[in-house]
Design a protein around this motif. Structure first.
Motif, PDB file in Angstrom:
ATOM      1  N   LEU A 146     -17.555  -0.936 -19.532  1.00  0.00           N
ATOM      2  CA  LEU A 146     -17.593  -0.359 -18.178  1.00  0.00           C
ATOM      3  C   LEU A 146     -16.687   0.867 -18.070  1.00  0.00           C
ATOM      4  CD1 LEU A 146     -17.479  -3.582 -15.949  1.00  0.00           C
ATOM      5  CD2 LEU A 146     -19.347  -1.906 -16.008  1.00  0.00           C
ATOM      6  N   ARG A 147     -16.466   1.545 -19.185  1.00  0.00           N
ATOM      7  CA  ARG A 147     -15.639   2.751 -19.131  1.00  0.00           C
ATOM      8  C   ARG A 147     -16.343   3.840 -18.335  1.00  0.00           C
ATOM      9  NH1 ARG A 147     -11.327   2.532 -22.407  1.00  0.00           N
ATOM     10  NH2 ARG A 147     -11.329   1.015 -24.131  1.00  0.00           N
ATOM     11  N   ALA A 148     -15.595   4.555 -17.537  1.00  0.00           N
ATOM     12  CA  ALA A 148     -16.165   5.680 -16.787  1.00  0.00           C
ATOM     13  C   ALA A 148     -16.623   6.761 -17.760  1.00  0.00           C
ATOM     14  CB  ALA A 148     -15.134   6.241 -15.819  1.00  0.00           C
ATOM     15  N   ASN A 149     -17.736   7.410 -17.434  1.00  0.00           N
ATOM     16  CA  ASN A 149     -18.286   8.437 -18.324  1.00  0.00           C
ATOM     17  C   ASN A 149     -17.887   9.841 -17.894  1.00  0.00           C
ATOM     18  OD1 ASN A 149     -19.873   8.364 -16.018  1.00  0.00           O
ATOM     19  ND2 ASN A 149     -21.790   8.779 -17.109  1.00  0.00           N
ATOM     20  N   THR A 150     -16.702   9.963 -17.294  1.00  0.00           N
ATOM     21  CA  THR A 150     -16.197  11.254 -16.837  1.00  0.00           C
ATOM     22  C   THR A 150     -16.184  12.279 -17.961  1.00  0.00           C
ATOM     23  OG1 THR A 150     -14.742  10.029 -15.346  1.00  0.00           O
ATOM     24  CG2 THR A 150     -14.303  12.384 -15.601  1.00  0.00           C
ATOM     25  N   ASN A 151     -15.836  11.828 -19.160  1.00  0.00           N
ATOM     26  CA  ASN A 151     -15.766  12.734 -20.312  1.00  0.00           C
ATOM     27  C   ASN A 151     -16.973  12.589 -21.237  1.00  0.00           C
ATOM     28  OD1 ASN A 151     -13.176  13.760 -19.569  1.00  0.00           O
ATOM     29  ND2 ASN A 151     -12.245  11.882 -20.356  1.00  0.00           N
ATOM     30  N   GLY A 152     -18.052  12.050 -20.701  1.00  0.00           N
ATOM     31  CA  GLY A 152     -19.269  11.901 -21.489  1.00  0.00           C
ATOM     32  C   GLY A 152     -19.646  10.449 -21.721  1.00  0.00           C
ATOM     33  N   ASN A 153     -20.875  10.249 -22.125  1.00  0.00           N
ATOM     34  CA  ASN A 153     -21.397   8.905 -22.376  1.00  0.00           C
ATOM     35  C   ASN A 153     -21.086   8.474 -23.801  1.00  0.00           C
ATOM     36  OD1 ASN A 153     -22.680   9.120 -19.814  1.00  0.00           O
ATOM     37  ND2 ASN A 153     -24.401  10.192 -20.780  1.00  0.00           N
ATOM     38  N   ASN A 154     -20.845   7.173 -23.980  1.00  0.00           N
ATOM     39  CA  ASN A 154     -20.613   6.642 -25.315  1.00  0.00           C
ATOM     40  C   ASN A 154     -20.957   5.157 -25.341  1.00  0.00           C
ATOM     41  OD1 ASN A 154     -18.134   5.124 -24.563  1.00  0.00           O
ATOM     42  ND2 ASN A 154     -17.197   7.156 -24.389  1.00  0.00           N
ATOM     43  N   SER A 155     -20.593   4.480 -26.413  1.00  0.00           N
ATOM     44  CA  SER A 155     -20.938   3.061 -26.546  1.00  0.00           C
ATOM     45  C   SER A 155     -20.134   2.168 -25.609  1.00  0.00           C
ATOM     46  CB  SER A 155     -20.725   2.601 -27.994  1.00  0.00           C
ATOM     47  OG  SER A 155     -19.356   2.710 -28.352  1.00  0.00           O
ATOM     48  N   GLY A 156     -19.113   2.719 -24.968  1.00  0.00           N
ATOM     49  CA  GLY A 156     -18.303   1.948 -24.029  1.00  0.00           C
ATOM     50  C   GLY A 156     -18.629   2.184 -22.573  1.00  0.00           C
ATOM     51  N   THR A 157     -19.652   3.009 -22.292  1.00  0.00           N
ATOM     52  CA  THR A 157     -19.976   3.370 -20.908  1.00  0.00           C
ATOM     53  C   THR A 157     -21.301   2.839 -20.355  1.00  0.00           C
ATOM     54  OG1 THR A 157     -21.122   5.447 -21.519  1.00  0.00           O
ATOM     55  CG2 THR A 157     -18.721   5.553 -21.190  1.00  0.00           C
ATOM     56  N   PRO A 158     -22.146   2.153 -21.134  1.00  0.00           N
ATOM     57  CA  PRO A 158     -23.514   1.897 -20.650  1.00  0.00           C
ATOM     58  C   PRO A 158     -23.617   1.129 -19.342  1.00  0.00           C
ATOM     59  CG  PRO A 158     -23.034   0.509 -22.545  1.00  0.00           C
ATOM     60  CD  PRO A 158     -21.947   1.540 -22.475  1.00  0.00           C
ATOM     61  N   PHE A 159     -22.771   0.113 -19.152  1.00  0.00           N
ATOM     62  CA  PHE A 159     -22.915  -0.702 -17.948  1.00  0.00           C
ATOM     63  C   PHE A 159     -22.296  -0.013 -16.732  1.00  0.00           C
ATOM     64  CE2 PHE A 159     -22.997  -3.526 -21.653  1.00  0.00           C
ATOM     65  CZ  PHE A 159     -24.329  -3.897 -21.564  1.00  0.00           C
ATOM     66  N   TYR A 160     -21.322   0.854 -16.960  1.00  0.00           N
ATOM     67  CA  TYR A 160     -20.819   1.706 -15.880  1.00  0.00           C
ATOM     68  C   TYR A 160     -21.921   2.668 -15.444  1.00  0.00           C
ATOM     69  CZ  TYR A 160     -18.019   5.153 -13.366  1.00  0.00           C
ATOM     70  OH  TYR A 160     -17.527   6.006 -12.408  1.00  0.00           O
ATOM     71  N   GLN A 161     -22.628   3.252 -16.400  1.00  0.00           N
ATOM     72  CA  GLN A 161     -23.727   4.159 -16.081  1.00  0.00           C
ATOM     73  C   GLN A 161     -24.815   3.434 -15.282  1.00  0.00           C
ATOM     74  OE1 GLN A 161     -23.703   5.565 -20.516  1.00  0.00           O
ATOM     75  NE2 GLN A 161     -25.015   6.976 -19.397  1.00  0.00           N
ATOM     76  N   ILE A 162     -25.137   2.215 -15.703  1.00  0.00           N
ATOM     77  CA  ILE A 162     -26.149   1.430 -14.991  1.00  0.00           C
ATOM     78  C   ILE A 162     -25.681   1.128 -13.567  1.00  0.00           C
ATOM     79  CG2 ILE A 162     -27.335  -0.812 -14.907  1.00  0.00           C
ATOM     80  CD1 ILE A 162     -27.248  -0.752 -18.030  1.00  0.00           C
TER      81      ILE A 162
END
Length: 315
Positions: A157-173
């Motif tokens: 659930l990492r914020a994707n402020t600095n871009g998308n990665n393998s740690g951001t998918p559920f935050y993006q959703i």
């Protein structure tokens, strides 16, 4: 820019019986996605670890799908004659363009679901989840609530402020759900304190994530866990399950992008999978973070293959 390859039949090797006793004899390497009239499981590979690289993890998961297929191919076939097992090919990442790979993954998952296939997606980094979820979203009716069940040490659930990665998918959703005024339903099984910082627990709480922590995710707590899973499933219309192999203890899964001895065991995961399957709401599944670079005697690949074997023989 074509980032999709047809299936590689040479990966499907094993003991020959001429009686379909093994999955390599059962599988059909499909040139195209077609409308299916009988139960059909479709293996789709996501050969991408760009998200892991961006997340400062150990790269190598790009070859994860091939490693899983090689082990799955040798396993016994107990499917009935009317059930199909397909390999439909591989989505891969070109020029570090993970977002394009996710878009291709989403379109392929949508096509599979609309043509009566049960997708089983093999990764690859956990950025697989964003593409996979969007594929489901575009396939189901707009009024259906999608429940995500994630077996994982991490919230991702990492914020994707600095871009998308393998740690951001559920935050993006979650952000997409907020923008579209839809419900974000997310259950995490196996979350560890030593794998998530305080801000991630705060984000999970704010988003209403249902959490079963790793210290409680074991057979001793089985009854309570099954009740939590059943309650969650009752609140949604369809279920998407994602299994991050790094949630397992490295005793079982050394070949992952972020290994730890503190993870959970296959026994509790298999029991929970059965509960999810028996609900009748599971429509798609993926396995993430298979990294052959760090595997020992193919144990992690065999674990992943066994999870797939369980799903196709019970769903």
């Amino acid at each position: 820019m074509n980032n999709f390859k047809k299936p590689n039949s040479s990966l499907w090797q094993g003991r020959n019986t001429n009686a379909n006793l093994y999955l390599h004899e059962k599988v059909i390497c499909a040139d195209a996605i077609k409308k299916e009239s009988t139960k059909t499981f479709a293996i789709l590979s996501y050969a991408c670890d760009e998200g892991v690289k961006r997340n400062q993890g150990r790269v190598g998961a790009v070859t994860g799908p091939e490693a899983i297929i090689k082990q799955l191919a040798k396993m016994p076939n107990h499917l009935d004659n009317n059930t199909k097992l397909l390999d439909v090919g591989t989505v891969f990442c070109i020029d570090e363009n993970m977002e394009h790979a996710q878009q291709t993954l989403a379109k392929t998952v949508t096509s599979l679901l609309k043509n009566n296939n049960f997708p089983i997606v093999l990764g690859g980094g956990h950025d697989i989840a964003y593409g996979h979820y969007n594929g489901i979203l575009n396939a189901v009716e707009k009024d259906k609530t999608i429940g995500i069940i994630n077996f994982d040490a991490h919230f991702d659930l990492r914020a994707n402020t600095n871009g998308n990665n393998s740690g951001t998918p559920f935050y993006q959703i979650a952000e997409d759900c907020k923008a579209n005024n839809t419900t974000f339903k997310y259950l995490c099984l196996g979350i560890r304190d030593d794998a998530n910082d305080a801000s991630l627990f705060k984000t999970a709480k704010e988003l209403g994530v249902t959490v079963v922590k790793n210290e409680d995710f074991n057979l001793h707590q089985s009854k309570k866990i099954q009740e939590q899973i059943s309650t969650f499933i009752q609140s949604v219309d369809v279920v998407y399950t994602t299994i991050d192999l790094d949630g397992f203890s490295s005793a079982y899964a050394a070949g992952v992008s972020a290994a730890s001895p503190m993870g959970f065991s296959p026994n509790i995961a298999l029991q929970c999978l059965q509960t999810i399957i028996k609900s009748g709401k599971l429509i798609s599944l993926d396995i993430a973070e298979m990294n052959p670079e760090y595997d020992i005697d193919n144990q992690t690949a065999k674990l992943a293959a066994s999870l797939v074997h369980t799903v196709i023989h019970n769903a």
